[in-house]
Design an enzyme around this catalytic site. Sequence first.
Site, PDB file in Angstrom:
ATOM      1  N   GLU A  45       1.293   0.000  -4.879  1.00 24.95           N
ATOM      2  CA  GLU A  45       0.290   1.002  -5.232  1.00 24.95           C
ATOM      3  C   GLU A  45       1.007   2.315  -5.534  1.00 24.95           C
ATOM      4  O   GLU A  45       1.597   2.935  -4.659  1.00 24.95           O
ATOM      5  CB  GLU A  45      -0.701   1.211  -4.093  1.00 24.95           C
ATOM      6  N   ASP A  77       0.836  -1.193   0.000  1.00 17.11           N
ATOM      7  CA  ASP A  77       0.000   0.000   0.000  1.00 17.11           C
ATOM      8  C   ASP A  77       0.873   1.246   0.000  1.00 17.11           C
ATOM      9  O   ASP A  77       1.891   1.313   0.711  1.00 17.11           O
ATOM     10  CB  ASP A  77      -0.892  -0.027   1.250  1.00 17.11           C
ATOM     11  N   ASP A  83     -10.309   1.489  -4.369  1.00 18.20           N
ATOM     12  CA  ASP A  83     -10.058   2.910  -4.114  1.00 18.20           C
ATOM     13  C   ASP A  83     -10.664   3.819  -5.174  1.00 18.20           C
ATOM     14  O   ASP A  83     -10.430   5.030  -5.141  1.00 18.20           O
ATOM     15  CB  ASP A  83      -8.545   3.172  -4.064  1.00 18.20           C
TER      16      ASP A  83
END
Length: 579
Positions: A353, A324, A420
């Site tokens: 990410e 992340d 997201d």
Amino acid sequence: MNKQAIIHLPNLEDSYALNEKEAVIRLRAAQGDLQSVVLIYIDKYRHMFHDYHVWEQCEMARVASDGRYDFFEAIIPHDCQVVDYYFVLNGVDEAICYGYGGFFAENEHQLDMSFSMPAIQKDDLFVLPEWTKTAVIYQIFPDSFYRGDGADFEGWYRGPRDGDDHLGGTLQGVIDKLDYIQLLGANVIYMTPIVVSPTNHKYHISDFYHVDPRFGGDDKFAELVQLAHARGMRVLLDGVLHSTGLAFPAFQDVVRNGRDSKYWNWFLINDFPVQTEYPINYKAWGKLREMPNLNRNNPEVVAYLLDVMTFWVREFDIDGWRLDTVDDMSHAFLREARRRIHAIKPDCIIGGELWYDARPWLKGDMLDSVMNYPFTHNVLAFFGKKAVSPTQFSHGLGWLRGRYPYQAWTGLWNLLSSHDTVRFFSQLDEDVTAMKLAVLFQFTYPGTPFIYAGDELGMTGHSLQCRCGLWWDKRHNQELLAYYRRAARLRQENPALMYGDFDEILVSDERGLYGFARRFEGTEIRVFFNMGTAEQTISVLEGAVDLLEGEVVTAVTIKIQPKSAVILRHELQTTKNCV
């Protein structure tokens, strides 16, 4: 000739090893300025010490354009100590050579003016595990995926109100849907965090070493991994290494004991006592009080996080991580994490990410891939919003192709949606035709197709609604589900769509056409999209098979209706650039 626009960054992104015996050489020039570029190269020390004066040459291919630059590329053999090379630039009104010493006339001090590329070192190669080339990733948000066979689904078909609103999905639910996932054509399961956390999304971590009991605990996860591996499937976990949750024991110790806590330097606290209500007095991810940042300059914290990453590989045999907001982690940390993980499981991968230019992370020493959000934005603009022309679409994709290493851009995780983002189908205003074209492009373009669970069901959703309980009842779009399966099967049955080289062959704004070819081991697959408003006709090579219709094309042309696609396969003799 616009000499100021000529760019070559040697031993960085414009000259690098493709494998142990081949190198990629690139050159950038103002778009449309050069008619051709010829690469001239020689074994430096054979030339210097063994009276060898034959310079090899090959014409470089124009592989991409981004609206400002044309990108030229060649693949050359490289199995010597040093290769020296320079470029012959052929413009409209002049030809000139370009090397390390700048611009010069041909046959004038070639060796002194040349660029140099040292020997290829095996340890420095960017090598993706073989299994990634056939991967189709299926992203699961566990809390909203599936409760399990026989479970009560009252209150399921809605979005969570906030992070504390649990829908009740479980790892048993994932196990019960393994047949479904495999039939869809996915062979890699990536799950958002599953560790102990009070929230439904599990990004506020209380315990990095155990699976949340709400999801089924450690034993259930071990069972899932074992069953997935038995099917030839891989499992990736989401690593949140930048912060913890408020309930993380070390943070609670600091809250209780202040500077007397042995963990006080694990976090970035301005003063004591710690204030966990706004205004907080510690650094937190996104300035969210529930996510206190870890002090990743503290060697104890670094050691802890490295142990977390290796623990799940060692104890549960996972196949990789998606980290992340990976740009929160230092490059030194990522290199060490990669080294330690590969020592346990050499074909384990680390993805990340990142929402922007990822070149610093994609050199083969840190990340294997990233979530390709630039792909998402370009595909939405072309197939959905119709905001860009075929040329602009080509330029958007060309920006990455011209700059990223070949190993990187052919392994990017090409997504349409994620947990997201707004659901892609929502952004298309639920246009089934546009969604099918985007999916077809996703499965035929180089890279790894990445499906956010529910996209294949035609799910919609803005904000938290993108994390709605999956539509397992009759409300799902059966036409889209069937098309996803068809696109995945098309990819699986045609190696050129997984391993093949890429070449744009048709970009026409006037006709609304965009087309490309994938070539592999004597087979070429041509993919054409008509995003215009009128029927178009294209020529067909002899013996071509229409893969969407499943029949041999007997005519010399074929018609493409507006808002549709054609995929043609035929056999040919392949040639490789400069080798």
